[in-house]
Design a protein around this motif. Sequence first.
Motif, mmCIF file in Angstrom:
data_model
loop_
_atom_site.group_PDB
_atom_site.id
_atom_site.type_symbol
_atom_site.label_atom_id
_atom_site.label_comp_id
_atom_site.label_asym_id
_atom_site.label_seq_id
_atom_site.Cartn_x
_atom_site.Cartn_y
_atom_site.Cartn_z
ATOM 1 N N SER A 74 48.959 53.638 31.822
ATOM 2 C CA SER A 74 48.382 52.526 32.563
ATOM 3 C C SER A 74 49.268 51.310 32.425
ATOM 4 N N ILE A 75 49.379 50.786 33.409
ATOM 5 C CA ILE A 75 50.212 49.382 33.739
ATOM 6 C C ILE A 75 49.272 48.183 33.907
ATOM 7 N N ILE A 76 49.361 47.137 33.253
ATOM 8 C CA ILE A 76 48.773 46.096 33.255
ATOM 9 C C ILE A 76 49.741 45.064 33.849
ATOM 10 N N ILE A 77 49.594 44.472 35.146
ATOM 11 C CA ILE A 77 50.424 43.367 35.558
ATOM 12 C C ILE A 77 49.296 42.158 36.257
ATOM 13 N N GLY A 78 49.864 41.211 36.378
ATOM 14 C CA GLY A 78 49.359 39.900 37.211
ATOM 15 C C GLY A 78 49.195 40.285 38.607
ATOM 16 N N ALA A 79 48.243 39.659 39.219
ATOM 17 C CA ALA A 79 48.102 40.213 40.717
ATOM 18 C C ALA A 79 49.248 39.585 41.463
ATOM 19 N N ASP A 80 49.641 38.368 41.174
ATOM 20 C CA ASP A 80 50.774 37.771 41.698
ATOM 21 C C ASP A 80 51.997 38.554 41.551
ATOM 22 N N ASP A 81 52.169 39.102 40.155
ATOM 23 C CA ASP A 81 53.416 40.346 39.967
ATOM 24 C C ASP A 81 53.490 41.384 40.949
ATOM 25 N N TRP A 82 52.165 41.904 41.492
ATOM 26 C CA TRP A 82 52.136 43.111 41.955
ATOM 27 C C TRP A 82 53.049 42.738 43.556
ATOM 28 N N LEU A 83 52.904 41.702 43.976
ATOM 29 C CA LEU A 83 53.353 41.236 45.349
ATOM 30 C C LEU A 83 55.005 41.175 45.199
ATOM 31 N N VAL A 84 55.601 40.939 43.941
ATOM 32 C CA VAL A 84 56.875 41.181 43.299
ATOM 33 C C VAL A 84 57.326 42.483 43.516
ATOM 34 N N LEU A 85 56.449 43.283 42.900
ATOM 35 C CA LEU A 85 56.837 44.750 42.689
ATOM 36 C C LEU A 85 56.616 45.607 43.937
ATOM 37 N N LYS A 86 55.661 45.060 44.744
ATOM 38 C CA LYS A 86 55.820 45.947 46.122
ATOM 39 C C LYS A 86 56.908 45.312 47.020
ATOM 40 N N ASN A 87 57.438 44.150 47.073
ATOM 41 C CA ASN A 87 58.651 43.823 48.004
ATOM 42 C C ASN A 87 59.760 44.489 47.479
ATOM 43 N N GLU A 88 59.864 44.452 46.077
ATOM 44 C CA GLU A 88 61.182 44.701 45.165
ATOM 45 C C GLU A 88 61.254 46.467 45.475
ATOM 46 N N PHE A 89 60.070 46.972 45.484
ATOM 47 C CA PHE A 89 60.043 48.505 45.304
ATOM 48 C C PHE A 89 60.524 48.877 46.901
ATOM 49 N N GLU A 90 59.867 48.257 47.823
ATOM 50 C CA GLU A 90 60.138 48.584 49.422
ATOM 51 C C GLU A 90 61.769 48.515 49.400
#
Length: 280
Positions: free
Chosen positions: A33-49
């Motif tokens: 399980s990964i715990i991240i901040g909701a704001d960090d999720w936006l960073v992850l999504k954009n970088e992953f794409e």
Amino acid sequence: MSTYFVFSDESGMLYRAVEYEPSVNNKFFVRGSIIIGADDWLVLKNEFERLRNRYGITSELKWSDLWILKNGKSKASKIPERVTYQDAIRFVRESLMILEKCSYCKLIYTVTFNDDPSLQKYSKEELYKMQIENLIERIEFEMKNLDKDNNRSIAVLFLDWVGTKDNQILRNTYHKVYTSGRFIKTFKHIKDSLAFDFSHQSVGIQLADYCVGAFHGVLRHCIDRSNYQESFDIFKTSLKQFIAKNESGNYMGFGILPVPGGKGSYARRKLEELLNDTLK
């Protein structure tokens, strides 16, 4: 209020020793399980794409696809023909490096050994309950540590969709633990219902798949040092730094949870034996 997302996936199959003889490929059942901040999720999504576009990966690349590609079997489903094993492993490595851009990131693993003799005492539902119970207790403690002076941090838990029957077991188990936990009677920092994501549509679940797949590979590498070196390398360079630990730097019982657990338990002894050098 600070909101955190928890993305959780599993690796291996959950057996009871009384029912099955665990095979060499299913010695463990691991939930990562990964715990991240909701704001960090936006960073992850954009970088992953961006990474997916750069590597020409147009659909979900699962951890298990790596070994299909490596072993020279038929190409993994929906993976473009031009994507090689080396491309895939680099993509996974770079995907996990994105976690370093998060302002907050923690990993929690729960581990069950399928040859644990004590499993004979439990039903599948009870084993799921112990896994979920250990996980959300640790999430609650992590959130509490972030929020020492008030109760304004909350975590939302997303699990990979595993099928209607098992999802129902997990939902009911989560509700039972949430409303009548063994140690924590009131969860103040976790949303009261469980959510499910489809992995092919969820960046968080895909990253959780890589995290749990790598750790599963580490356990197998610790048994057979001639195999799973890639898993070990990825874990050491990209994941170990994020595992939850206490103030003394201990992972066991904090970011790595044996299930069934407790001091002296079979799972804890095995984990300490296998990971003694790896976690130094």
